[in-house]
Design a protein around this motif. Structure first.
Motif, PDB file in Angstrom:
ATOM      1  N   LEU A  20       8.311   4.759  -2.293  1.00  0.00           N
ATOM      2  CA  LEU A  20       7.882   3.373  -2.429  1.00  0.00           C
ATOM      3  C   LEU A  20       8.123   2.991  -3.884  1.00  0.00           C
ATOM      4  O   LEU A  20       7.485   3.550  -4.784  1.00  0.00           O
ATOM      5  CB  LEU A  20       6.399   3.221  -2.080  1.00  0.00           C
ATOM      6  N   GLU A  21       9.082   2.114  -4.089  1.00  0.00           N
ATOM      7  CA  GLU A  21       9.422   1.657  -5.439  1.00  0.00           C
ATOM      8  C   GLU A  21       9.667   2.839  -6.381  1.00  0.00           C
ATOM      9  O   GLU A  21       9.163   2.881  -7.498  1.00  0.00           O
ATOM     10  CB  GLU A  21       8.332   0.730  -5.969  1.00  0.00           C
ATOM     11  N   GLY A  22      10.393   3.849  -5.881  1.00  0.00           N
ATOM     12  CA  GLY A  22      10.768   4.992  -6.696  1.00  0.00           C
ATOM     13  C   GLY A  22       9.742   6.105  -6.789  1.00  0.00           C
ATOM     14  O   GLY A  22      10.016   7.150  -7.375  1.00  0.00           O
ATOM     15  N   GLN A  23       8.568   5.923  -6.211  1.00  0.00           N
ATOM     16  CA  GLN A  23       7.528   6.945  -6.248  1.00  0.00           C
ATOM     17  C   GLN A  23       7.426   7.625  -4.890  1.00  0.00           C
ATOM     18  O   GLN A  23       7.476   6.963  -3.852  1.00  0.00           O
ATOM     19  CB  GLN A  23       6.172   6.341  -6.617  1.00  0.00           C
ATOM     20  N   SER A  24       7.252   8.948  -4.905  1.00  0.00           N
ATOM     21  CA  SER A  24       7.100   9.701  -3.657  1.00  0.00           C
ATOM     22  C   SER A  24       5.740   9.397  -3.040  1.00  0.00           C
ATOM     23  O   SER A  24       4.712   9.431  -3.732  1.00  0.00           O
ATOM     24  CB  SER A  24       7.200  11.201  -3.930  1.00  0.00           C
ATOM     25  N   VAL A  25       5.762   9.107  -1.739  1.00  0.00           N
ATOM     26  CA  VAL A  25       4.525   8.809  -1.022  1.00  0.00           C
ATOM     27  C   VAL A  25       4.467   9.575   0.294  1.00  0.00           C
ATOM     28  O   VAL A  25       5.492  10.023   0.813  1.00  0.00           O
ATOM     29  CB  VAL A  25       4.377   7.290  -0.719  1.00  0.00           C
ATOM     30  N   TRP A  26       3.258   9.733   0.796  1.00  0.00           N
ATOM     31  CA  TRP A  26       3.013  10.266   2.136  1.00  0.00           C
ATOM     32  C   TRP A  26       2.548   9.110   3.002  1.00  0.00           C
ATOM     33  O   TRP A  26       1.694   8.328   2.596  1.00  0.00           O
ATOM     34  CB  TRP A  26       1.918  11.326   2.116  1.00  0.00           C
ATOM     35  N   LEU A  41       0.150   8.061  -2.821  1.00  0.00           N
ATOM     36  CA  LEU A  41       1.099   8.700  -3.722  1.00  0.00           C
ATOM     37  C   LEU A  41       1.038  10.202  -3.532  1.00  0.00           C
ATOM     38  O   LEU A  41      -0.044  10.777  -3.383  1.00  0.00           O
ATOM     39  CB  LEU A  41       0.780   8.350  -5.174  1.00  0.00           C
ATOM     40  N   GLU A  42       2.195  10.841  -3.527  1.00  0.00           N
ATOM     41  CA  GLU A  42       2.259  12.281  -3.315  1.00  0.00           C
ATOM     42  C   GLU A  42       1.444  13.033  -4.362  1.00  0.00           C
ATOM     43  O   GLU A  42       0.750  13.989  -4.043  1.00  0.00           O
ATOM     44  CB  GLU A  42       3.711  12.740  -3.360  1.00  0.00           C
ATOM     45  N   ASP A  43       1.511  12.589  -5.611  1.00  0.00           N
ATOM     46  CA  ASP A  43       0.805  13.291  -6.679  1.00  0.00           C
ATOM     47  C   ASP A  43      -0.607  12.759  -6.936  1.00  0.00           C
ATOM     48  O   ASP A  43      -1.293  13.217  -7.831  1.00  0.00           O
ATOM     49  CB  ASP A  43       1.622  13.289  -7.973  1.00  0.00           C
ATOM     50  N   PRO A  45      -3.398  11.680  -4.104  1.00  0.00           N
ATOM     51  CA  PRO A  45      -3.848  11.325  -2.748  1.00  0.00           C
ATOM     52  C   PRO A  45      -4.972  10.289  -2.707  1.00  0.00           C
ATOM     53  O   PRO A  45      -5.200   9.670  -1.685  1.00  0.00           O
ATOM     54  CB  PRO A  45      -4.327  12.649  -2.155  1.00  0.00           C
ATOM     55  N   ASN A  46      -5.665  10.093  -3.820  1.00  0.00           N
ATOM     56  CA  ASN A  46      -6.752   9.112  -3.845  1.00  0.00           C
ATOM     57  C   ASN A  46      -6.240   7.687  -4.035  1.00  0.00           C
ATOM     58  O   ASN A  46      -6.998   6.741  -3.880  1.00  0.00           O
ATOM     59  CB  ASN A  46      -7.750   9.457  -4.948  1.00  0.00           C
ATOM     60  N   HIS A  47      -4.986   7.536  -4.395  1.00  0.00           N
ATOM     61  CA  HIS A  47      -4.405   6.203  -4.596  1.00  0.00           C
ATOM     62  C   HIS A  47      -3.743   5.749  -3.301  1.00  0.00           C
ATOM     63  O   HIS A  47      -2.553   5.932  -3.086  1.00  0.00           O
ATOM     64  CB  HIS A  47      -3.385   6.224  -5.751  1.00  0.00           C
ATOM     65  N   LYS A  48      -4.545   5.154  -2.423  1.00  0.00           N
ATOM     66  CA  LYS A  48      -4.066   4.727  -1.111  1.00  0.00           C
ATOM     67  C   LYS A  48      -3.819   3.232  -1.114  1.00  0.00           C
ATOM     68  O   LYS A  48      -4.501   2.477  -1.796  1.00  0.00           O
ATOM     69  CB  LYS A  48      -5.101   5.074  -0.039  1.00  0.00           C
ATOM     70  N   GLN A  49      -2.816   2.831  -0.330  1.00  0.00           N
ATOM     71  CA  GLN A  49      -2.518   1.419  -0.190  1.00  0.00           C
ATOM     72  C   GLN A  49      -1.836   1.162   1.143  1.00  0.00           C
ATOM     73  O   GLN A  49      -1.293   2.073   1.756  1.00  0.00           O
ATOM     74  CB  GLN A  49      -1.659   0.918  -1.344  1.00  0.00           C
ATOM     75  N   THR A  50      -1.894  -0.074   1.587  1.00  0.00           N
ATOM     76  CA  THR A  50      -1.223  -0.486   2.804  1.00  0.00           C
ATOM     77  C   THR A  50      -0.075  -1.403   2.395  1.00  0.00           C
ATOM     78  O   THR A  50      -0.280  -2.357   1.644  1.00  0.00           O
ATOM     79  CB  THR A  50      -2.197  -1.217   3.751  1.00  0.00           C
ATOM     80  N   VAL A  51       1.126  -1.057   2.871  1.00  0.00           N
ATOM     81  CA  VAL A  51       2.332  -1.782   2.466  1.00  0.00           C
ATOM     82  C   VAL A  51       3.191  -2.097   3.687  1.00  0.00           C
ATOM     83  O   VAL A  51       3.118  -1.396   4.698  1.00  0.00           O
ATOM     84  CB  VAL A  51       3.156  -0.962   1.455  1.00  0.00           C
ATOM     85  N   PRO A  52       4.049  -3.114   3.585  1.00  0.00           N
ATOM     86  CA  PRO A  52       5.010  -3.371   4.649  1.00  0.00           C
ATOM     87  C   PRO A  52       5.995  -2.193   4.743  1.00  0.00           C
ATOM     88  O   PRO A  52       6.429  -1.677   3.704  1.00  0.00           O
ATOM     89  CB  PRO A  52       5.741  -4.633   4.202  1.00  0.00           C
ATOM     90  N   VAL A  53       6.312  -1.742   5.942  1.00  0.00           N
ATOM     91  CA  VAL A  53       7.207  -0.586   6.093  1.00  0.00           C
ATOM     92  C   VAL A  53       8.593  -0.851   5.526  1.00  0.00           C
ATOM     93  O   VAL A  53       9.278   0.082   5.121  1.00  0.00           O
ATOM     94  CB  VAL A  53       7.318  -0.108   7.568  1.00  0.00           C
ATOM     95  N   ASP A  54       8.995  -2.116   5.448  1.00  0.00           N
ATOM     96  CA  ASP A  54      10.337  -2.379   4.914  1.00  0.00           C
ATOM     97  C   ASP A  54      10.438  -2.128   3.402  1.00  0.00           C
ATOM     98  O   ASP A  54      11.518  -2.141   2.832  1.00  0.00           O
ATOM     99  CB  ASP A  54      10.832  -3.775   5.276  1.00  0.00           C
ATOM    100  N   ARG A  55       9.322  -1.853   2.756  1.00  0.00           N
ATOM    101  CA  ARG A  55       9.327  -1.466   1.336  1.00  0.00           C
ATOM    102  C   ARG A  55       9.522   0.039   1.164  1.00  0.00           C
ATOM    103  O   ARG A  55       9.730   0.518   0.044  1.00  0.00           O
ATOM    104  CB  ARG A  55       8.030  -1.904   0.653  1.00  0.00           C
ATOM    105  N   LEU A  56       9.413   0.801   2.256  1.00  0.00           N
ATOM    106  CA  LEU A  56       9.557   2.262   2.193  1.00  0.00           C
ATOM    107  C   LEU A  56      11.017   2.651   2.353  1.00  0.00           C
ATOM    108  O   LEU A  56      11.751   2.042   3.128  1.00  0.00           O
ATOM    109  CB  LEU A  56       8.720   2.914   3.297  1.00  0.00           C
ATOM    110  N   GLN A  57      11.404   3.684   1.607  1.00  0.00           N
ATOM    111  CA  GLN A  57      12.766   4.188   1.696  1.00  0.00           C
ATOM    112  C   GLN A  57      12.724   5.689   1.983  1.00  0.00           C
ATOM    113  O   GLN A  57      11.961   6.421   1.358  1.00  0.00           O
ATOM    114  CB  GLN A  57      13.525   3.951   0.398  1.00  0.00           C
TER     115      GLN A  57
END
Length: 59
Positions: A20-26, A41-43, A45-57
């Motif tokens: 997501l915007e260059g950062q590794s996410v789960w 965020l992979e590094d 886990p406490n930083h959770k967010q809800t995003v549109p799937v089209d922002r994920l690569q």
């Protein structure tokens, strides 16, 4: 990425890199109806967010 692919990644037994915007996410869960994904965020886990799937690569 589309919602169906995001759901496939969540259900996969393999580890598939997602960014997501260059950062590794789960991806935690996917709302296929609304095209949204709950991620953290992979590094950090406490930083959770809800995003549109089209922002994920994948990759």
């Amino acid at each position: 990425m589309d919602a169906m692919r995001a759901q496939q990644i969540v259900q996969s037994e393999d580890t598939i890199p997602v960014h997501l915007e260059g950062q590794s996410v789960w991806i935690e869960k996917v709302d296929t109806t609304n095209g949204m994904a709950a991620v953290h965020l992979e590094d950090n886990p406490n930083h959770k967010q809800t995003v549109p799937v089209d922002r994920l690569q994948e990759g």
